[in-house]
Design an enzyme around this catalytic site. Structure first.
Site, PDB file in Angstrom:
ATOM      1  N   HIS A   1       0.435  -1.789   0.608  1.00 54.59           N
ATOM      2  CA  HIS A   1      -0.104   0.107  -0.469  1.00 54.59           C
ATOM      3  C   HIS A   1       0.959   1.362   0.224  1.00 54.59           C
ATOM      4  O   HIS A   1       0.935   2.166   0.451  1.00 54.59           O
ATOM      5  CB  HIS A   1      -0.670   0.029   1.326  1.00 54.59           C
TER       6      HIS A   1
ATOM      7  N   ASN B   1     -10.465  -2.869   2.425  1.00 57.77           N
ATOM      8  CA  ASN B   1      -9.782  -3.176   0.325  1.00 57.77           C
ATOM      9  C   ASN B   1     -11.159  -2.794   0.067  1.00 57.77           C
ATOM     10  O   ASN B   1     -12.327  -2.538   0.917  1.00 57.77           O
ATOM     11  CB  ASN B   1      -9.270  -3.725  -0.052  1.00 57.77           C
TER      12      ASN B   1
ATOM     13  N   HIS C   1      -3.994   0.962  12.315  1.00 60.01           N
ATOM     14  CA  HIS C   1      -3.345  -0.182  12.464  1.00 60.01           C
ATOM     15  C   HIS C   1      -5.390  -0.881  12.543  1.00 60.01           C
ATOM     16  O   HIS C   1      -5.755  -0.423  13.752  1.00 60.01           O
ATOM     17  CB  HIS C   1      -3.367   0.002  13.739  1.00 60.01           C
TER      18      HIS C   1
ATOM     19  N   TYR D   1       0.789  -4.324  12.121  1.00 64.57           N
ATOM     20  CA  TYR D   1       0.307  -3.020  11.639  1.00 64.57           C
ATOM     21  C   TYR D   1       1.245  -1.841  13.193  1.00 64.57           C
ATOM     22  O   TYR D   1       1.663  -0.810  12.342  1.00 64.57           O
ATOM     23  CB  TYR D   1      -0.656  -2.450  11.825  1.00 64.57           C
TER      24      TYR D   1
HETATM   25 FE1  HDD Z   1      -2.864  -5.330   5.544  1.00 65.36          FE
HETATM   26  C1  HDD Z   1      -1.152  -1.730   5.105  1.00 65.36           C
HETATM   27  C2  HDD Z   1      -5.650  -3.276   4.399  1.00 65.36           C
HETATM   28  C3  HDD Z   1      -4.154  -8.343   5.395  1.00 65.36           C
HETATM   29  C4  HDD Z   1       0.474  -5.930   6.778  1.00 65.36           C
HETATM   30  N1  HDD Z   1      -2.928  -3.074   4.966  1.00 65.36           N
HETATM   31  C5  HDD Z   1      -2.465  -1.835   4.688  1.00 65.36           C
HETATM   32  C6  HDD Z   1      -2.888  -0.683   4.247  1.00 65.36           C
HETATM   33  C7  HDD Z   1      -4.400  -1.458   4.134  1.00 65.36           C
HETATM   34  C8  HDD Z   1      -4.154  -2.905   4.544  1.00 65.36           C
HETATM   35  C9  HDD Z   1      -5.412  -0.822   3.080  1.00 65.36           C
HETATM   36  C10 HDD Z   1      -3.217   0.277   4.202  1.00 65.36           C
HETATM   37  C11 HDD Z   1      -3.115   1.204   4.886  1.00 65.36           C
HETATM   38  C12 HDD Z   1      -2.683   2.698   5.168  1.00 65.36           C
HETATM   39  O1  HDD Z   1      -3.219   3.734   3.932  1.00 65.36           O
HETATM   40  O2  HDD Z   1      -1.787   3.513   5.546  1.00 65.36           O
HETATM   41  N2  HDD Z   1      -4.079  -5.461   4.898  1.00 65.36           N
HETATM   42  C13 HDD Z   1      -5.471  -4.795   4.648  1.00 65.36           C
HETATM   43  C14 HDD Z   1      -6.643  -5.547   4.413  1.00 65.36           C
HETATM   44  C15 HDD Z   1      -6.522  -6.475   4.999  1.00 65.36           C
HETATM   45  C16 HDD Z   1      -4.970  -6.886   4.934  1.00 65.36           C
HETATM   46  C17 HDD Z   1      -8.299  -4.894   3.499  1.00 65.36           C
HETATM   47  C18 HDD Z   1      -7.173  -8.278   4.646  1.00 65.36           C
HETATM   48  C19 HDD Z   1      -8.104  -8.984   5.048  1.00 65.36           C
HETATM   49  N3  HDD Z   1      -2.196  -6.813   5.841  1.00 65.36           N
HETATM   50  C20 HDD Z   1      -2.654  -7.795   6.195  1.00 65.36           C
HETATM   51  C21 HDD Z   1      -1.999  -8.997   6.794  1.00 65.36           C
HETATM   52  C22 HDD Z   1      -0.769  -7.916   6.587  1.00 65.36           C
HETATM   53  C23 HDD Z   1      -1.059  -6.848   6.659  1.00 65.36           C
HETATM   54  C24 HDD Z   1      -2.820  -9.959   6.867  1.00 65.36           C
HETATM   55  C25 HDD Z   1       0.096  -8.870   7.622  1.00 65.36           C
HETATM   56  C26 HDD Z   1       0.277 -10.320   8.550  1.00 65.36           C
HETATM   57  N4  HDD Z   1      -0.852  -3.594   6.109  1.00 65.36           N
HETATM   58  C27 HDD Z   1       0.089  -4.524   6.522  1.00 65.36           C
HETATM   59  C28 HDD Z   1       1.499  -3.452   6.999  1.00 65.36           C
HETATM   60  C29 HDD Z   1       0.943  -2.563   6.192  1.00 65.36           C
HETATM   61  C30 HDD Z   1      -0.259  -2.480   5.271  1.00 65.36           C
HETATM   62  C31 HDD Z   1       2.924  -4.208   6.728  1.00 65.36           C
HETATM   63  C32 HDD Z   1       2.146  -1.933   4.749  1.00 65.36           C
HETATM   64  C33 HDD Z   1       1.640  -0.149   5.602  1.00 65.36           C
HETATM   65  C34 HDD Z   1       1.095  -0.136   7.183  1.00 65.36           C
HETATM   66  O3  HDD Z   1       0.696  -1.615   7.546  1.00 65.36           O
HETATM   67  O4  HDD Z   1       0.902   0.699   7.375  1.00 65.36           O
HETATM   68  O5  HDD Z   1       1.418  -3.801   8.157  1.00 65.36           O
END
Ligand code: HDD
Length: 721
Positions: free
Chosen positions: A90, A163, A354, A377
């Site tokens: 993202h 999402n 988060h 997160y």
């Molecule tokens: Fe995630 C970012 C949505 C599963 C780990 N995720 C992130 C963002 C969104 C989502 C919208 C961007 C937030 C922003 O604008 O800063 N993610 C989802 C959805 C998931 C999902 C809808 C499943 C239903 N994500 C998911 C899993 C993991 C992560 C299973 C890890 C185990 N996601 C992250 C992250 C991020 C992230 C690596 C990257 C940047 C952040 O968190 O702040 O932690």
């Protein structure tokens, strides 16, 4: 859509640079420095006035630069460290401020304060994103879109980090790094950028049958939205609502765009990536600046605790929806985005979401994907934002007071007075002290736990294909065509035959005909589905669910639609009456001519040209209007860009209208497309060969724009645009 006028938030705005009420201890002086607009005198970071910002300090006018130049060193050092690590997923996004208002109290289901009083406007910050691409990638790539909402409630921040697709690729968070490694550019050569169309991704998917449902969504037009304000959002997981008496219900969150769900077609998405890589970000920015505030209604699907097991899929499985036919969506409130950020980095880049940021009245379930996210997160912000104090960055601060004994660390802003930084204490009067749950203190929902420790996937997560098939069956014919084409593009880029074969084999378990069409397009024979696969229709035996098809969305508004008006000198003034009529419906008119500057209309009045033809394409607009005027139309007919513009608009099914001899350009475009009688016709092509602009012409044009796209035009497949 709301208008720009009012919008006094019920609570203080936490996200501007004004000091937040939460930070009672923060130094007033520091706050005012933060809040400063660029000042008049250029200074160093220490406040020293700078007299020369053009030349570094040298030994003689042609001599070496001196190490002593502290002004130069400070400036370059700061510049060297301007970039922070981009989000691991993202990375590319756009954000906006706004507010949320509930329509009626939800106290029957939840005690969450911000869902009680329709008078209260809860401030929000929303960030939309693509998932795979780097920060500099194009907006219109095929991908899920992030839809993350931070509610600054009086009880603390609630983040709904969702999402635009209601399901996910995997069921357990332990697979997330594998999924992301597979879809990101391949590690040996960092290719391709922002695309799933490569071997490692499809290798992973073909070996991960639980991804089948998500894949159907990602290969549909949902993954190439027309605009952030024309896509749905979903909380994806099943959460819990808890009411005042402690009763819990399961809840799925939905965002329903007020403008309806509309998408690009693939050819547009590809061309936009070059013509305007910021297409979605620009659209969000411009619509808010125009005061056409994007809106979504919040919907909930509520399942009573006692009904948890009445479905033939598991509510804890994030690869499943609850079809709206089984549990209708109740609309409970509205989100309005009405202010662009002042500074992209400070707000959109530094915002930290988060899914673990919840408020009393909302709680988690045991969805194993959600559970893993709860760790990820906060952890990621440590490396991305560099410190456990990221909650002090203005955009992340709650409006609710944050008092605890967490202290120090890199970039700490809060200056907490006194000697007490522990609990329990007597020297600080016992403060800050715990708040009992009956006075609002948070307690986790006391869900009973049972069982042995084990690494296992529940049997109830085992059906991977029923909902993928339900999605496919629910699509209109043209949506199915688009999905097949998307598979042909994506799998066509795969180099390893065995990966393609496994994917086609997976498709046989979704729909035999889908598998056949994809196999044929890839020059392969479709394998037979495994025995019994075709009889599977579970998800409580629905044949289809209309809410899954964007063909069923509303098509009665042209708010914010961008209309290209193709003009050259001597354009007929009377034709331009159309523009006023469209603007009255809140459409956006842009004059496009062979060159920039001004042109003259038939009455010698000047019209300012918004774009020159070589810099734009019809892909950047929703509809085309060609006014009359012999000289103007002749100039356009002789201009290859103008001819291509109309040809592409026709190919992409857009509304095209022409007044008087404006129709000559349509005929020219048709001829260039090899159409036999030199005529583009069919639905959505509206001409008025003679007479003045009348109501019926305008009404037809408006109706056609609102339809968004006409997929049934004759000869579309044969047109190369
Ligand atoms: Fe995630 C970012 C949505 C599963 C780990 N995720 C992130 C963002 C969104 C989502 C919208 C961007 C937030 C922003 O604008 O800063 N993610 C989802 C959805 C998931 C999902 C809808 C499943 C239903 N994500 C998911 C899993 C993991 C992560 C299973 C890890 C185990 N996601 C992250 C992250 C991020 C992230 C690596 C990257 C940047 C952040 O968190 O702040 O932690």
């Amino acid at each position: 859509m709301t208008t720009p006028k009012d919008d006094k938030l019920a609570t203080a705005n936490p996200t501007g640079l004004q000091p937040s009420p939460a930070d009672a201890n923060r130094s007033e002086q520091a706050a005012s420095v933060l809040a400063q607009q660029p000042g008049e005198v250029l200074t160093t970071n220490q406040g020293l006035h700078i007299s020369d910002n053009q030349n570094s300090l040298r030994g003689g006018s042609r001599g070496p630069t001196l190490l002593e130049d502290h002004i130069l060193r400070e400036k370059i050092m700061h510049f060297d460290h301007e970039r922070i690590p981009e989000r691991v997923v993202h990375a590319r996004g756009a954000g906006a401020h706004g507010y949320f208002q509930v329509y009626k109290s939800m106290n029957h289901y939840t005690k969450a304060g911000f869902l009680q009083d329709p008078e209260v406007k809860t401030p929000v910050f929303v960030r939309f994103s693509t998932v795979v691409g780097s920060r500099g990638s194009a907006d219109t790539v095929r991908d899920a879109r992030g839809f993350a909402v931070k509610f600054y409630t009086e009880e603390g921040n609630f983040d709904l980090v969702g999402n635009n697709i209601p399901v996910f690729f995997i069921q357990d968070a332990i697979k997330f790094p594998d999924l992301v490694h597979a879809i990101k550019p391949e590690p040996h050569h960092e290719i391709p950028q922002a695309s799933a169309a490569h071997d490692t991704f499809w290798d992973f998917i073909s070996l991960t049958p639980e991804s089948a449902h998500m894949i159907m969504w990602v290969l549909s037009d949902r993954a190439i939205p027309r605009s952030f304000s024309m896509m749905e959002g979903f909380g994806v997981h099943t959460f819990r609502f808890i009411n005042e008496s402690g009763k819990s219900s399961f809840v799925k969150f939905h965002w329903k765009p007020v403008l309806g769900i509309h998408s690009l077609v693939w050819d547009e998405a590809v061309k936009l990536a070059g013509k305007d890589p910021d297409f979605h970000r620009r659209d969000l920015w411009e619509t808010i600046n125009r005061g056409q505030y994007p809106e979504w209604e919040l919907g909930v699907q509520i399942v009573h605790e006692e009904d948890e097991h009445k479905f033939d899929f598991d509510l804890l499985d994030a690869t499943k929806i609850i079809p709206e036919l089984l549990v209708p969506v109740q609309i409970i409130g509205k989100l309005t985005l009405n202010r662009n950020p002042d500074n992209f980095f400070a707000e959109t880049e530094q915002v930290a979401f988060h899914p673990g940021h919840i408020v009393p009245g909302i709680d988690f379930t045991n969805d194993p994907l959600l559970q893993g996210r709860l760790f990820s997160y906060t952890d990621t912000q440590l490396s991305r934002l560099g410190s456990p104090n990221f909650h002090e960055i203005p955009i992340n601060r709650p409006i609710a007071a944050a008092n605890n004994n967490q202290r120090d660390g890199h970039m700490r802003q809060t200056i907490v007075k006194g000697r007490v930084s522990y609990e329990p204490n007597s020297l600080g009067g016992g403060y800050p002290m715990q708040q009992p749950s009956d006075q609002g203190g948070f307690v986790s929902y006391p869900q009973p736990m049972e069982g042995e420790k084990m690494r296992v996937r529940s049997e109830s997560f085992a059906d991977h294909f029923s909902q993928a098939a339900l999605f496919w069956r629910s699509q209109s014919a043209w949506e199915k065509d688009h999905i097949v084409s998307a598979f042909l593009f994506e799998l066509g880029k795969v180099e390893v035959d065995a990966v393609r074969e496994r994917m086609v084999s997976m498709l046989t378990q979704i729909d035999k005909f889908l598998a056949y069409r994809v196999a044929e397009g890839l020059g392969m024979a479709a394998p037979k589905p495994p025995s019994g696969a075709e009889n599977v229709k579970r998800t409580n035996e629905l044949e289809m669910d209309p809410s899954l098809s964007i063909a069923n969305t509303r098509k009665d508004s042209i708010i914010g639609r961008k209309i290209a008006v193709l003009v050259a000198n001597n354009v007929d003034k009377a034709s331009l009456a159309v523009c006023k009529a469209l603007e009255a419906e809140d459409a956006v008119i842009r004059f496009i001519a062979p060159r920039l500057g001004e042109i003259k209309n038939s009455e010698e009045e000047f019209i300012k040209v918004n774009y020159s033809l070589p810099t734009v394409g019809s892909v950047m607009f929703d509809a085309v209007f060609i006014p009359g005027g012999q000289q103007s139309v002749e100039a356009l007919c002789a201009d290859a860009h103008a001819v291509l513009f109309v040809k592409e608009a026709y190919k992409h099914g857009k509304a095209i209208a022409a007044h008087h001899n404006g129709a000559m350009l349509i005929a020219q475009a048709a001829r260039s497309a090899g159409i036999e009688h030199g005529e583009f016709h069919g639905p959505g092509v509206i001409t008025l060969p003679s007479g003045v602009i009348n109501d019926s012409f305008i009404k037809n044009f408006i109706g056609a724009i609102a339809m968004h796209r006409f997929t049934e035009r004759p000869g579309l497949d044969a047109i190369v645009a």
